[in-house]
Design a protein around this motif. Structure first.
Motif, short mmCIF file in Angstrom:
data_model
loop_
_atom_site.label_atom_id
_atom_site.label_comp_id
_atom_site.label_asym_id
_atom_site.label_seq_id
_atom_site.Cartn_x
_atom_site.Cartn_y
_atom_site.Cartn_z
N PRO A 14 0.85 -1.20 0.00
CA PRO A 14 0.00 0.00 0.00
C PRO A 14 0.88 1.25 0.00
O PRO A 14 2.01 1.23 0.53
CB PRO A 14 -0.80 -0.13 1.30
N VAL A 15 0.39 2.32 -0.58
CA VAL A 15 1.20 3.54 -0.71
C VAL A 15 1.71 4.01 0.63
O VAL A 15 2.90 4.33 0.79
CB VAL A 15 0.38 4.65 -1.41
N ALA A 16 0.83 4.10 1.63
CA ALA A 16 1.24 4.60 2.94
C ALA A 16 2.34 3.72 3.54
O ALA A 16 3.28 4.22 4.16
CB ALA A 16 0.04 4.67 3.88
N SER A 17 2.23 2.41 3.35
CA SER A 17 3.23 1.49 3.88
C SER A 17 4.56 1.66 3.15
O SER A 17 5.63 1.64 3.78
CB SER A 17 2.73 0.05 3.75
N ILE A 19 5.69 4.37 1.76
CA ILE A 19 6.29 5.61 2.22
C ILE A 19 6.93 5.42 3.58
O ILE A 19 8.05 5.90 3.84
CB ILE A 19 5.23 6.73 2.26
N GLN A 20 6.26 4.72 4.46
CA GLN A 20 6.80 4.46 5.79
C GLN A 20 8.09 3.66 5.72
O GLN A 20 9.07 3.98 6.40
CB GLN A 20 5.77 3.72 6.64
#
Length: 217
Positions: A14-17, A19-20
Motif C-alpha cells: 500500500p502507498v502509505a506502507s 512511504i513508511q
C-alpha cells in the motif's frame, strides 16, 4: 525496518506502507527503488492522458495514435514497476557479497568475485531503469503536444516523473562504476552516462515548452 518478505514485494505494498518503509533505517527501499517507481508512475500518467485524449470527440483524429501510444507505454510502465523489486534485490546481493568471509586468500578471492557479480547486477538494473525512462520521455513529447488540454498538467508531471526516474537511476549507475570489474558493462555504462543525461534534459525541456505554449494560448 523492512522485513525481507515485505521487501521482496515492494511494488505491491500500500502507498502509505511504502512511504513508511522508505523513511525507515533500512537501506531498501532506497534511491534506486524510488527512481524505478517514479518512472513507472510517470508512464502511468501518460497512459491516462492518452486514454482521456482517445475518448475526446474533438480529438477523434488522434484516437488511433493515442491508443497506440498508450499500448506502447504500458509494457514500459510494467517493467519499471518490476524493477522496483529487482533494484532492492540487487542491493541485497551486494550486501550479501560484502558479508562473505575474507579470512584467507581463497576466501578473499571468492568474495571479490562475488562482489563483481553483485555490482554488475546492481548496475544493470538502474541502467535499464534509465533506458526505459529515456524511452518514456521520447513517447511523452507528442502526448504533451497533442493530448487533451484538461490533462496537460498530468502530461507534464508524467514527464517530470520520468526525468526524475532517469536521473535517479543514472546516479546509481555512477555510484557503482568504481566497483565494476573491467568489461563491456562498465564501458556501456560510461558511454551511456556521457550522452543520455543531456538527451533526457532536452526531452523534458521540449515537453515543458510544449505544455507552457499550449497553456499560454
Amino acid at each position: 525496518m523492512v522485513e525481507r518478505a515485505q521487501a521482496s514485494k515492494l511494488a505491491y505494498l500500500p502507498v502509505a506502507s511504502f512511504i513508511q518503509h522508505t523513511a525507515s533505517r533500512s537501506p531498501t527501499p532506497g534511491g534506486g527503488v524510488v527512481a524505478a517507481l517514479s518512472g513507472s508512475l510517470g508512464a502511468s500518467l501518460l497512459v491516462m492522458v492518452c486514454r482521456l485524449s482517445a475518448g475526446k470527440k474533438s480529438l477523434e483524429h488522434l484516437k488511433e495514435a493515442m491508443q497506440a501510444r498508450a499500448e506502447a507505454l504500458m509494457p514500459l510502465r510494467d517493467r519499471l514497476r518490476d524493477l522496483v523489486d529487482l533494484d532492492a534485490a540487487a542491493f541485497d546481493g551486494v550486501m550479501a557479497a560484502y558479508a562473505l568471509p575474507a579470512g584467507d586468500e581463497v576466501e578473499r578471492s571468492a568474495r571479490e568475485a562475488a562482489l563483481g557479480v553483485a555490482y554488475s547486477a546492481a548496475t544493470e538494473v538502474p541502467m535499464e531503469v534509465a533506458r526505459l525512462c529515456l524511452s518514456g520521455l521520447e513517447m511523452a513529447r507528442p502526448i504533451a503536444a497533442e493530448g487533451v488540454e484538461s490533462a496537460l498538467s498530468d502530461a507534464v508531471v508524467g514527464g517530470l516523473a520520468l526525468h526524475t526516474g532517469f536521473h535517479g537511476a543514472a546516479y546509481n549507475v555512477r555510484i557503482n562504476l568504481a566497483s565494476l570489474p573491467p568489461g563491456n558493462l562498465r564501458q556501456e555504462a560510461e558511454e551511456a552516462l556521457g550522452d543520455w543525461p543531456s538527451r533526457a534534459d532536452a526531452l523534458l525541456a521540449e515537453i515543458r515548452a510544449s505544455v507552457d505554449e499550449r497553456l499560454s494560448r
